[in-house]
Design an enzyme around this catalytic site. Structure first.
Site, PDB file in Angstrom:
ATOM      1  N   ARG A  63       1.690   4.256  -3.037  1.00  0.00           N
ATOM      2  CA  ARG A  63       1.502   5.672  -2.715  1.00  0.00           C
ATOM      3  C   ARG A  63       2.797   6.453  -2.869  1.00  0.00           C
ATOM      4  NH1 ARG A  63      -2.351   2.611  -0.388  1.00  0.00           N
ATOM      5  NH2 ARG A  63      -4.333   3.510   0.287  1.00  0.00           N
ATOM      6  N   LYS A  91     -12.214  -8.907  -4.323  1.00  0.00           N
ATOM      7  CA  LYS A  91     -10.746  -8.733  -4.293  1.00  0.00           C
ATOM      8  C   LYS A  91     -10.149  -9.317  -5.588  1.00  0.00           C
ATOM      9  CE  LYS A  91     -10.613  -6.538  -0.490  1.00  0.00           C
ATOM     10  NZ  LYS A  91     -10.199  -5.122  -0.522  1.00  0.00           N
ATOM     11  N   ARG A 140     -13.054  -6.595 -11.700  1.00  0.00           N
ATOM     12  CA  ARG A 140     -13.289  -5.893 -10.429  1.00  0.00           C
ATOM     13  C   ARG A 140     -14.112  -4.617 -10.620  1.00  0.00           C
ATOM     14  NH1 ARG A 140      -7.964  -6.146  -6.864  1.00  0.00           N
ATOM     15  NH2 ARG A 140      -9.524  -5.614  -5.286  1.00  0.00           N
ATOM     16  N   GLY A 176      -5.340  -3.736  -8.191  1.00  0.00           N
ATOM     17  CA  GLY A 176      -6.526  -2.945  -7.850  1.00  0.00           C
ATOM     18  C   GLY A 176      -6.135  -1.609  -7.234  1.00  0.00           C
ATOM     19  N   ASP A 222      -7.148  -8.132   3.966  1.00  0.00           N
ATOM     20  CA  ASP A 222      -6.391  -9.016   3.067  1.00  0.00           C
ATOM     21  C   ASP A 222      -5.924 -10.300   3.765  1.00  0.00           C
ATOM     22  OD1 ASP A 222      -6.689  -7.255   0.966  1.00  0.00           O
ATOM     23  OD2 ASP A 222      -4.839  -6.170   1.423  1.00  0.00           O
ATOM     24  N   SER A 258       0.838  -1.215   0.000  1.00  0.00           N
ATOM     25  CA  SER A 258       0.000   0.000   0.000  1.00  0.00           C
ATOM     26  C   SER A 258       0.868   1.258   0.000  1.00  0.00           C
ATOM     27  CB  SER A 258      -0.896   0.018   1.245  1.00  0.00           C
ATOM     28  OG  SER A 258      -1.838  -1.013   1.178  1.00  0.00           O
ATOM     29  N   GLN A 277      -9.208   2.389  -0.679  1.00  0.00           N
ATOM     30  CA  GLN A 277      -9.011   2.732  -2.095  1.00  0.00           C
ATOM     31  C   GLN A 277      -9.993   3.819  -2.523  1.00  0.00           C
ATOM     32  OE1 GLN A 277      -9.253  -1.011  -4.153  1.00  0.00           O
ATOM     33  NE2 GLN A 277      -7.247  -1.688  -3.433  1.00  0.00           N
TER      34      GLN A 277
END
Ligand code: S3P
Length: 444
Positions: free
Chosen positions: A33, A354, A129, A101, A327, A29, A177
């Site tokens: 970013r 997911k 998705r 994703g 997750d 994550s 998200q």
């Protein structure tokens, strides 16, 4: 990259106890970013400890397509020269996010708040998705969807808003998200963009906004949070240090708990409370996990975890905990299969959207391993008897966490477990196999 084209099956078998020290790869994550903020801050951003997994590298390539210069200086060490907020270039080719994703959805936020047009695409998993959860708020801000596959699926061509409207948005599901896409679009809006979430989701975007100099306030609101972002800040490039990913650490941790006699130390794991639901649950189940040397790395709390094989007991996992371990349910289901008694995991509706329908994929994997279980509405119920039979073949559906979870199961089940593909493990944990083998795992 040919993930999904050449399936690479793998078998995991019961062997000796696991031991040693291990540092998981950088957090996925935060790595995504880091690239995105490097694009949006004008000047030179450096990143240490970046996860060099396929998902993240695709985000890096997309940043290049939008005008950043992205350079690998050494393993895990990257430099991004960003054009800065408001100065993105229109990409010449579709942006191919592969399996990612997070990369695709956060980049939709970036593009949605800029006057550029981009096409978003990915592999067979990403194309399934739902993206309307991201496109809906972006449309409110002025972005236009020029084309999409049925039901708001990729490939999607998005025309961003040149002058996005600041909005107040209540996320319909607890999703970092969605929150992040709105905030990233709001960066280029004149005025205050507000996101209200009914349950707090991971807060890496908010933290990074502050780190790069944006004005953000976060306040409790009911059971969740309200985030206010002042638009059009001067984002200043800052060094980013990426801590180790707790979602990847989860695999050796659970492997150690279920393989008798095991004893390992997992180093530098991020213990952000919004990511720590699995640790809380495992400790409730009776896991022997000692938290050592708590410290700060890159603005996040991290610690070394000493984990020892443990007799686990089934527990009831409340739905409210789901965002902090979203997750980790596949690997928790594996731990539950080795526990004695019933584990009920509540409120797992988000697992259906997911990288695969994880609720169905986990249930099918448990069935292949001879584990008694049921899906009741949005709950997964696992009846552990302490010693799953194993012996099955698990369909992974292009889902890295399904593959790693059932390989971990095979390290302790009575018969080996085989997964039909491991290629996509490279999206989040490229060194999974050698790292686990160094700890003593038997694959092949
Ligand atoms: C992520 C948020 C979560 C998580 C994903 C990473 C992020 O998704 O499942 O792996 O980095 O923001 P949702 O926001 O859809 O829950």
């Amino acid at each position: 990259m040919s993930i999904g084209l050449d399936p690479a099956p793998l078998r995991a078998s019961r062997g000796s106890a696991l031991s040693g020290r291990f540092r998981p790869p950088g957090d996925k994550s935060i790595s995504h970013r880091a690239f995105l903020f490097g694009l949006l801050a004008r000047g030179e951003t450096t990143v240490e400890g970046l996860l060099e997994g396929d998902d993240v590298l695709r985000t890096g390539r997309a940043c290049e397509a939008l005008g950043a210069q992205v350079e690998r200086l050494a393993p895990g060490r990257w430099r991004i020269r960003g054009p800065g907020l408001g100065a993105l270039l229109p990409p010449r080719e579709p942006l191919d996010f592969g399996n990612a994703g997070t990369g695709s959805r956060l980049m939709m936020g970036v593009v949605g708040g800029h006057g550029v047009t981009a096409t978003f695409d990915g592999d067979a998993s990403l194309r399934k998705r739902p993206m309307n959860r991201i496109l809906d708020p972006l449309k409110l801000m002025g972005a236009e969807v020029l084309s999409e596959a049925r039901g708001g699926r990729c490939p999607i061509t998005l025309k961003g808003a040149r002058d996005p409207a600041p909005i107040l948005y209540r996320t319909p599901v607890a999703s970092a998200q969605i929150k992040s896409a709105v905030l990233l679009a709001g960066l280029n809006a004149r005025g205050i963009t507000t996101v209200i979430e009914a349950e707090a989701s991971r807060d890496h975007t908010e933290k990074m906004l502050v780190h790069f100099g944006a004005e953000v306030t976060v306040a409790p609101e009911g059971t969740g949070r309200r985030i206010d972002l002042v638009g059009r800040p001067e984002l200043r490039p800052r060094p980013v240090v990426v801590p180790a990913d707790p979602s990847s650490a989860a695999f050796p941790i659970v492997a150690t708990l279920i393989v008798p006699g095991s004893d390992i130390v997992v180093e530098g794991v991020m213990t952000n409370p919004l990511r720590s639901g699995l640790l809380t649950t495992l400790v409730e189940m009776g896991a022997d996990i000692a938290i050592l040397d708590r410290r700060l790395e890159g603005g996040e709390e991290v610690a070394d975890l000493r984990v020892r094989a443990s007799a686990l007991t089934g527990v009831d996992v409340p739905a409210l905990r789901a965002p902090s371990m979203i997750d980790e349910y596949p690997i928790l289901a594996v731990a539950a299969a080795f526990a004695r008694g019933t584990t009920r995991m509540r409120g797992l509706h988000e697992l259906r959207v997911k990288e695969s329908d994880r609720l169905a994929a986990v249930a099918a994997g448990l069935a292949a391993a001879g584990v008694r279980h049921a899906v009741e509405g949005d709950d997964l119920v696992v009846e552990g008897d302490g010693a799953p039979a194993g012996g099955g073949l698990v369909a992974t559906h292009l889902d890295h966490r399904i593959a790693m979870s059932f390989l971990v199961m095979g390290l302790a089940s009575r018969q080996p477990m085989t997964v039909d593909d491991t290629a996509m493990i490279a999206t989040s944990f490229p060194a999974f196999r050698p790292a686990m083998e160094r700890l003593g795992a038997t694959f092949g």
